[in-house]
Design an enzyme around this catalytic site. Structure first.
Site, PDB file in Angstrom:
ATOM      1  N   GLU B  50      27.745  47.234 103.072  1.00 23.21           N
ATOM      2  CA  GLU B  50      27.077  48.322 102.360  1.00 23.21           C
ATOM      3  C   GLU B  50      26.047  47.825 101.358  1.00 23.21           C
ATOM      4  O   GLU B  50      25.082  48.516 101.042  1.00 23.21           O
ATOM      5  CB  GLU B  50      28.099  49.227 101.666  1.00 23.21           C
ATOM      6  CG  GLU B  50      28.918  50.096 102.623  1.00 23.21           C
ATOM      7  CD  GLU B  50      30.137  49.397 103.184  1.00 23.21           C
ATOM      8  OE1 GLU B  50      30.302  48.166 102.977  1.00 23.21           O
ATOM      9  OE2 GLU B  50      30.958  50.079 103.842  1.00 23.21           O
ATOM     10  N   PHE B 112      44.258  57.402  99.382  1.00 24.30           N
ATOM     11  CA  PHE B 112      43.766  56.277 100.164  1.00 24.30           C
ATOM     12  C   PHE B 112      42.235  56.191 100.045  1.00 24.30           C
ATOM     13  O   PHE B 112      41.536  57.158 100.235  1.00 24.30           O
ATOM     14  CB  PHE B 112      44.180  56.439 101.630  1.00 24.30           C
ATOM     15  CG  PHE B 112      43.620  55.356 102.514  1.00 24.30           C
ATOM     16  CD1 PHE B 112      43.966  54.024 102.318  1.00 24.30           C
ATOM     17  CD2 PHE B 112      42.725  55.664 103.524  1.00 24.30           C
ATOM     18  CE1 PHE B 112      43.438  53.025 103.123  1.00 24.30           C
ATOM     19  CE2 PHE B 112      42.190  54.670 104.334  1.00 24.30           C
ATOM     20  CZ  PHE B 112      42.556  53.353 104.131  1.00 24.30           C
ATOM     21  N   GLN B 113      41.742  55.037  99.712  1.00 21.86           N
ATOM     22  CA  GLN B 113      40.309  54.769  99.550  1.00 21.86           C
ATOM     23  C   GLN B 113      39.642  55.676  98.515  1.00 21.86           C
ATOM     24  O   GLN B 113      38.488  56.069  98.676  1.00 21.86           O
ATOM     25  CB  GLN B 113      39.589  54.837 100.903  1.00 21.86           C
ATOM     26  CG  GLN B 113      40.075  53.735 101.833  1.00 21.86           C
ATOM     27  CD  GLN B 113      39.163  53.472 103.006  1.00 21.86           C
ATOM     28  OE1 GLN B 113      38.577  54.395 103.558  1.00 21.86           O
ATOM     29  NE2 GLN B 113      39.063  52.223 103.413  1.00 21.86           N
ATOM     30  N   LYS B 162      35.509  64.864 101.211  1.00 23.03           N
ATOM     31  CA  LYS B 162      35.560  65.069 102.659  1.00 23.03           C
ATOM     32  C   LYS B 162      35.656  66.548 103.041  1.00 23.03           C
ATOM     33  O   LYS B 162      35.052  66.991 104.018  1.00 23.03           O
ATOM     34  CB  LYS B 162      36.743  64.295 103.241  1.00 23.03           C
ATOM     35  CG  LYS B 162      36.761  64.312 104.756  1.00 23.03           C
ATOM     36  CD  LYS B 162      37.714  63.291 105.352  1.00 23.03           C
ATOM     37  CE  LYS B 162      37.604  63.323 106.879  1.00 23.03           C
ATOM     38  NZ  LYS B 162      38.537  62.386 107.509  1.00 23.03           N
ATOM     39  N   MET B 479      17.218  27.230  90.615  1.00 27.15           N
ATOM     40  CA  MET B 479      16.935  27.809  89.300  1.00 27.15           C
ATOM     41  C   MET B 479      18.023  27.420  88.299  1.00 27.15           C
ATOM     42  O   MET B 479      17.749  27.120  87.134  1.00 27.15           O
ATOM     43  CB  MET B 479      16.821  29.329  89.432  1.00 27.15           C
ATOM     44  CG  MET B 479      16.411  30.037  88.172  1.00 27.15           C
ATOM     45  SD  MET B 479      14.872  29.412  87.502  1.00 27.15           S
ATOM     46  CE  MET B 479      13.677  30.490  88.250  1.00 27.15           C
TER      47      MET B 479
HETATM   48  C1  LIG Z   1      14.480  34.520  87.899  1.00 27.88           C
HETATM   49  C2  LIG Z   1      13.623  35.574  87.269  1.00 27.88           C
HETATM   50  C3  LIG Z   1      12.552  35.216  86.490  1.00 27.88           C
HETATM   51  C4  LIG Z   1      11.709  36.174  85.948  1.00 27.88           C
HETATM   52  N1  LIG Z   1      10.605  35.768  85.266  1.00 27.88           N
HETATM   53  C5  LIG Z   1       9.676  36.684  84.911  1.00 27.88           C
HETATM   54  C6  LIG Z   1       8.426  36.289  84.350  1.00 27.88           C
HETATM   55  O1  LIG Z   1       8.142  35.127  84.156  1.00 27.88           O
HETATM   56  N2  LIG Z   1       7.528  37.248  84.057  1.00 27.88           N
HETATM   57  C7  LIG Z   1       7.784  38.583  84.284  1.00 27.88           C
HETATM   58  O2  LIG Z   1       6.902  39.410  84.048  1.00 27.88           O
HETATM   59  N3  LIG Z   1       8.965  38.972  84.764  1.00 27.88           N
HETATM   60  C8  LIG Z   1       9.908  38.066  85.101  1.00 27.88           C
HETATM   61  N4  LIG Z   1      11.087  38.492  85.656  1.00 27.88           N
HETATM   62  C9  LIG Z   1      11.307  39.932  85.840  1.00 27.88           C
HETATM   63  C10 LIG Z   1      11.838  40.609  84.593  1.00 27.88           C
HETATM   64  O3  LIG Z   1      13.210  40.381  84.517  1.00 27.88           O
HETATM   65  C11 LIG Z   1      11.555  42.136  84.635  1.00 27.88           C
HETATM   66  O4  LIG Z   1      12.099  42.685  85.800  1.00 27.88           O
HETATM   67  C12 LIG Z   1      10.084  42.467  84.637  1.00 27.88           C
HETATM   68  O5  LIG Z   1       9.397  41.703  83.686  1.00 27.88           O
HETATM   69  C13 LIG Z   1       9.885  43.942  84.308  1.00 27.88           C
HETATM   70  O6  LIG Z   1       8.628  44.350  84.725  1.00 27.88           O
HETATM   71  P1  LIG Z   1       7.883  45.567  84.062  1.00 27.88           P
HETATM   72  O7  LIG Z   1       7.769  45.397  82.606  1.00 27.88           O
HETATM   73  O8  LIG Z   1       6.633  45.747  84.832  1.00 27.88           O
HETATM   74  O9  LIG Z   1       8.846  46.803  84.212  1.00 27.88           O
HETATM   75  P2  LIG Z   1       9.507  47.588  85.416  1.00 27.88           P
HETATM   76  O10 LIG Z   1      10.929  47.211  85.480  1.00 27.88           O
HETATM   77  O11 LIG Z   1       8.714  47.555  86.644  1.00 27.88           O
HETATM   78  O12 LIG Z   1       9.486  49.025  84.753  1.00 27.88           O
HETATM   79  C14 LIG Z   1       8.419  49.885  84.890  1.00 27.88           C
HETATM   80  C15 LIG Z   1       8.088  50.583  83.577  1.00 27.88           C
HETATM   81  O13 LIG Z   1       7.077  51.540  83.879  1.00 27.88           O
HETATM   82  C16 LIG Z   1       7.523  52.847  83.594  1.00 27.88           C
HETATM   83  N5  LIG Z   1       7.038  53.722  84.646  1.00 27.88           N
HETATM   84  C17 LIG Z   1       7.540  53.933  85.871  1.00 27.88           C
HETATM   85  N6  LIG Z   1       6.787  54.793  86.561  1.00 27.88           N
HETATM   86  C18 LIG Z   1       5.772  55.144  85.743  1.00 27.88           C
HETATM   87  C19 LIG Z   1       4.654  56.014  85.869  1.00 27.88           C
HETATM   88  N7  LIG Z   1       4.408  56.686  86.996  1.00 27.88           N
HETATM   89  N8  LIG Z   1       3.826  56.147  84.802  1.00 27.88           N
HETATM   90  C20 LIG Z   1       4.057  55.478  83.640  1.00 27.88           C
HETATM   91  N9  LIG Z   1       5.090  54.635  83.480  1.00 27.88           N
HETATM   92  C21 LIG Z   1       5.928  54.470  84.512  1.00 27.88           C
HETATM   93  C22 LIG Z   1       9.019  52.788  83.511  1.00 27.88           C
HETATM   94  O14 LIG Z   1       9.498  53.781  82.660  1.00 27.88           O
HETATM   95  C23 LIG Z   1       9.253  51.365  82.989  1.00 27.88           C
HETATM   96  O15 LIG Z   1       9.205  51.331  81.588  1.00 27.88           O
HETATM   97  C24 LIG Z   1      11.980  37.547  86.163  1.00 27.88           C
HETATM   98  C25 LIG Z   1      13.075  37.904  86.918  1.00 27.88           C
HETATM   99  C26 LIG Z   1      13.890  36.947  87.487  1.00 27.88           C
HETATM  100  C27 LIG Z   1      15.036  37.384  88.330  1.00 27.88           C
HETATM  101  C1  LIG Z   2      24.364  37.706  92.819  1.00 24.87           C
HETATM  102  C2  LIG Z   2      23.873  36.643  91.901  1.00 24.87           C
HETATM  103  N1  LIG Z   2      24.723  35.670  91.488  1.00 24.87           N
HETATM  104  C3  LIG Z   2      24.273  34.691  90.671  1.00 24.87           C
HETATM  105  C4  LIG Z   2      22.981  34.676  90.220  1.00 24.87           C
HETATM  106  C5  LIG Z   2      22.488  33.575  89.276  1.00 24.87           C
HETATM  107  N2  LIG Z   2      21.446  32.785  89.949  1.00 24.87           N
HETATM  108  C6  LIG Z   2      20.142  32.965  89.715  1.00 24.87           C
HETATM  109  S1  LIG Z   2      19.153  31.968  90.614  1.00 24.87           S
HETATM  110  C7  LIG Z   2      20.476  31.233  91.329  1.00 24.87           C
HETATM  111  C8  LIG Z   2      20.293  30.137  92.337  1.00 24.87           C
HETATM  112  C9  LIG Z   2      19.611  30.578  93.581  1.00 24.87           C
HETATM  113  O1  LIG Z   2      19.623  29.511  94.494  1.00 24.87           O
HETATM  114  P1  LIG Z   2      18.743  29.555  95.799  1.00 24.87           P
HETATM  115  O2  LIG Z   2      18.881  30.864  96.468  1.00 24.87           O
HETATM  116  O3  LIG Z   2      19.017  28.351  96.610  1.00 24.87           O
HETATM  117  O4  LIG Z   2      17.262  29.538  95.215  1.00 24.87           O
HETATM  118  P2  LIG Z   2      16.458  28.341  94.503  1.00 24.87           P
HETATM  119  O5  LIG Z   2      16.523  28.581  93.043  1.00 24.87           O
HETATM  120  O6  LIG Z   2      17.077  27.054  94.903  1.00 24.87           O
HETATM  121  O7  LIG Z   2      15.070  28.497  95.033  1.00 24.87           O
HETATM  122  C10 LIG Z   2      21.666  31.770  90.841  1.00 24.87           C
HETATM  123  C11 LIG Z   2      23.009  31.326  91.237  1.00 24.87           C
HETATM  124  C12 LIG Z   2      22.159  35.746  90.652  1.00 24.87           C
HETATM  125  N3  LIG Z   2      20.900  35.854  90.236  1.00 24.87           N
HETATM  126  N4  LIG Z   2      22.619  36.690  91.503  1.00 24.87           N
END
Ligand SMILES: Cc1cc2nc3c(=O)[nH]c(=O)nc-3n(C[C@H](O)[C@H](O)[C@H](O)COP(=O)(O)OP(=O)(O)OC[C@H]3O[C@@H](n4cnc5c(N)ncnc54)[C@H](O)[C@@H]3O)c2cc1C
Ligand SMILES: Cc1ncc(C[n+]2csc(CCOP(=O)(O)OP(=O)(O)O)c2C)c(N)n1
Ligand SMILES: [Mg+2]
Lengths: 163, 578
Positions: B50, B112-113, B162, B479
């Site tokens: 799912e 159940f479930q 259900k 990472m």
């Molecule tokens: C490993 C990892 C590394 C990351 N590193 C970075 C990084 O270096 N830089 C980075 O930027 N992010 C990074 N992120 C992502 C970060 O965690 C956030 O998800 C991201 O920065 C949020 O983007 P955003 O501010 O555009 O907001 P979003 O989450 O896209 O939110 C959208 C915003 O716009 C508003 N909105 C929606 N629709 C409308 C509309 N029609 N009109 C007006 N407003 C609207 C919402 O209310 C909300 O406030 C990383 C994520 C991961 C997993």
């Molecule tokens: C479901 C989940 N569990 C744990 C994490 C924490 N986490 C972030 S990046 C990462 C490693 C990902 O490894 P891989 O897919 O091999 O990508 P790489 O960074 O090596 O490119 C982990 C464990 C996560 N983001 N999501």
């Protein structure tokens, strides 16, 4: 600062848990919460007392407004308002203290609503500070139980929170 | 027309224009599945877990802008969907999830479930409904779609006991054309006075920057953002979620900002005097340490969700409204205004930005005999002519995809930003490919992430979704390893697996094509071969330099102006670990 937020919310099952859940999930402080139906059975009225900086209160009201079930809300602390809380206190009495307790309850406009040879239940409404003040006058060793509703409030004047 | 609850649900989805449902059957939804069986308009995609259903529906939604629809059974079916629901919630993705529930009379008896799906999902949905009367089913479905797709979009769960779908109980059916909810009225156009003030401030800026985000993609406002930015000539930076909202190859684009953003974008943010944030939410990955965030700037913020405004960073001019109409108004006001952007100031601002750009923060070792992950993404960009839909998982590979695939169009970059859900990429790619069967769809993943929803390879075969899986196999949770290298003196605690499957065989076992490569010169031909196989899913297992790190980086507790850059471009052989 202390804020009293008054909320009109759809009378749906789960509406209360949405509000309570919001406060716990976001780590907001909640001092008291009262809920009851309104004159319109499809809506409930909630009064919530919370504390926080301006920024936190702003977020709280925004997040509450964002809940789909919330129809309207106001922060009563922002304008002139009246606040009341209901309290019932069960006090252990001895023959020599019974008169004194009655007198003090009288001064605070409380009423004695249950009497046994060894106890009273005093009912009182007022602001939370008034209820606190009453409790402070009673010997804490004699207090068996305190039940408070938490404050509810209404704004002064003609304007009101309604649809 | 009299219909049973099961039929009503299916008919409502048809009337809503739903094309695909991603689901998995079970006891509580059997009536519903029976109703689905007896029609052909809605196509049901049977996933293998799912979580896969939710991510596939999510991918479909991100690529098309239409809500994704999920159908799961009660109990474990419902709980398996929660990660995907939370993923969609964090990124504001419209989705309607229908979960079966035990019959109304036994709710609360630990039947159940049985699981309290309304309670479990409450903190990670925009809203949820428990259907208590079959007569209200159609209206509830309408409301679910309305809430999911308007204002700030998000997932909505409809929990259906259900007995509500009982085929023996039939009631009149009419799908409402419109719903109104007195408690839900999202803002559309912004406050005129605020917009005017914002334009005045923008035109008086000397070091301005446009910081746009996912809201521009969600609000279909790329065209307006582009016109607005060109009109002003100001630099544009995008969040991870906003990539593609402004063309990455445009000369005004300075790259992504934030933790792994470009040096120039972050420096420009830091030094700016006016910032306009457009549909972005000042996430902590973007701001770095809040006390150090943009110390000299006045901030304008356009967002449809008032709660996004001044949540972490106090702004000077808030504008609550949809990006599209607000930008349209701004464009008009700028055109009318006698005041023009300060040419001289802009010139020296761009000169400064060019200096930052000359650092070439995204440079990497191109002479390496090991495959550099950045190189793979560059080649992917070339082979797909920059026009593929790219989904990704979470980790280093995600950042490289974001940094080196230059998205020129919105909805092409599909990743889990807010929740950072490993396992997202593969099912999301399936959802995208269903929506756009003729498009190139690549899933950039890592050997750890891809294993989290690997079972969906089976779904990809059943529905012939010919996606290309680009597995940047660094034999590390890269990472995590990177953080351990930087912050834990290279103590690589449980960030590698002693056993990694042979992905080629695995792909083949699932009926797909598997290709393994480990030399840089093989990268391009392998990609070309993979994309030439139009009707096959191809798993490209690419053995990359396992010591590579994502640069540049803002480390925890640092500000935008304090980025860690790649120190020296030494050969990777001497950094290769045993
Ligand atoms: C490993 C990892 C590394 C990351 N590193 C970075 C990084 O270096 N830089 C980075 O930027 N992010 C990074 N992120 C992502 C970060 O965690 C956030 O998800 C991201 O920065 C949020 O983007 P955003 O501010 O555009 O907001 P979003 O989450 O896209 O939110 C959208 C915003 O716009 C508003 N909105 C929606 N629709 C409308 C509309 N029609 N009109 C007006 N407003 C609207 C919402 O209310 C909300 O406030 C990383 C994520 C991961 C997993
Ligand atoms: C479901 C989940 N569990 C744990 C994490 C924490 N986490 C972030 S990046 C990462 C490693 C990902 O490894 P891989 O897919 O091999 O990508 P790489 O960074 O090596 O490119 C982990 C464990 C996560 N983001 N999501
Ligand atoms: Mg890895």
């Amino acid at each position: 600062m202390r804020h009293i937020i008054s909320i009109l919310i759809e009378n749906e099952s789960g509406a209360l848990s949405r509000v309570a859940g919001l406060f716990s999930a976001r780590g907001y402080n909640i001092e008291s919460l009262t809920v009851a139906p309104t004159e319109d059975s499809s809506m409930s009225r909630m009064t919530l007392v919370t504390r926080g900086s301006e920024q936190i209160i702003e977020q709280i009201t925004k997040q509450l407004n964002k809940l789909i079930d919330v129809i309207k809300l106001i922060d009563l602390a922002e304008s002139q308002h009246i606040e009341r809380e209901l309290m019932m206190v069960k006090i252990r009495t001895a023959s020599e203290t019974r008169d004194e307790i009655r007198r003090v309850a009288d001064i605070f406009r409380g009423r004695i609503i249950d009497v046994t040879p060894t106890s009273y239940v005093v009912e009182m409404t007022g602001t939370s500070e008034k209820l606190d003040a009453f409790l402070a006058t009673v010997d804490s060793g004699t207090i068996i139980e305190v039940v408070r509703s938490g404050p509810t409030g209404i704004s002064r004047g003609e304007k009101g929170l309604h649809l | 027309m009299e219909l049973s609850g099961g039929q009503i649900l299916v008919q409502s989805l048809k009337d809503e224009g739903v094309e695909y449902i991603f689901g998995y059957p079970g006891g509580a939804v059997l009536h519903l599945y029976d109703a689905l069986f007896q029609q052909e308009d809605i196509k049901h995609i049977l996933v293998r877990h799912e979580q896969g259903a939710t991510h596939a529906a999510d991918g479909y939604a991100r690529a098309t802008g239409k809500p994704g629809v999920v159908l799961v059974t009660s109990g474990p079916g419902a709980t398996n969907a929660v990660t995907g629901i939370a993923t969609a919630y964090m990124d504001s993705i419209p989705m309607v999830v229908i979960s079966g529930q035990v019959p109304s009379p036994v709710i609360g008896s630990d039947a159940f479930q049985e699981v309290d799906m309304i309670g479990i999902t409450r903190p990670c949905v925009k809203h949820n409904f428990l259907v208590s009367d079959v007569n209200k089913l159609a209206e509830t479905i309408k409301k679910a779609f309305y809430v999911a797709t308007t204002g700030r979009p998000g997932p909505v769960v409809v929990d259906v006991p259900k007995d509500i779908t009982d085929p023996k109980i039939k009631v009149p059916y009419k799908y409402p054309k419109k719903v109104e909810m007195r408690s839900y009225n999202p803002a559309v156009s912004g406050h005129k006075g605020q917009i005017k003030k914002a334009v005045e401030l923008l035109l008086s800026a000397s070091k301005p920057i446009i910081y746009s985000g996912g809201g521009v993609v969600l609000g279909e406002a790329s065209k307006e953002l582009t016109e607005f930015s060109r009109l002003l000539g100001y630099p544009v930076t995008n969040t991870l979620m906003g990539l593609g909202a402004y063309p990455a190859t445009d000369k005004q684009f300075v790259g992504m900002l934030g933790m792994h953003g470009t040096y120039e974008a972050n420096m420009a943010m830091h030094e700016s005097d006016v910032i306009i944030a457009i549909g972005a939410r000042f996430d902590d990955r973007v701001t770095g340490k809040l006390d150090l965030f943009c110390p000299y700037a006045k901030i304008i913020h356009i967002d449809v969700d008032p709660a996004s405004i001044s949540k972490t960073v106090k702004v000077d001019i808030p504008i609550v409204g949809e990006v599209k109409p607000v930008l349209e108004q701004m464009i008009e006001l700028i055109k009318e205004n006698k005041k023009k952007p300060d040419k001289k100031a802009l010139e020296s601002w761009w000169k400064q930005i060019k200096v930052w750009q000359s650092v070439k923060c995204l440079e990497f070792d191109r002479g390496s005999r090991l495959i550099k992950p950045q190189f793979v993404i560059e080649q992917l960009y070339e082979v797909t002519k920059g026009d593929a839909y790219v989904t990704s998982d979470v980790g280093q590979h995600q950042m490289w995809a974001a940094q080196y695939y230059h998205f020129d169009k919105p909805r092409r970059w599909i990743n889990s930003g807010g929740l950072g859900t490993m396992g997202f990429g593969l099912p999301a790619a399936i959802g995208v490919k269903l929506a756009f069967p003729d498009a190139d769809v690549a899933c950039v993943t890592g050997e750890a992430s891809v294993q989290m929803c690997i079972q969906e390879l089976s779904t990809a075969l059943q529905y012939k979704t010919a996606i290309k899986i680009i597995n940047l196999n660094n034999r590390y949770m890269g990472m995590v390893r990177q953080w351990q290298e930087f912050s834990y003196e290279s103590r690589y605690s449980h960030s590698y697996m002693d056993t990694i499957p042979e992905f080629v065989k695995l792909a083949e076992a699932y009926g797909h094509v598997g290709i393994r490569i480990d030399k840089p010169e093989e990268v391009k031909p392998a990609l070309e071969r993979a994309f030439a196989m139009k009707d096959r899913t191809v798993f490209l297992d690419i053995i990359t330099d396992r010591t590579e790190n994502v640069y540049p980086m803002i480390e925890a507790g640092k500000g935008h102006h304090d980025m860690k850059l790649r120190v020296a471009l030494g050969t990777s052989t001497d950094r290769e670990l045993a």
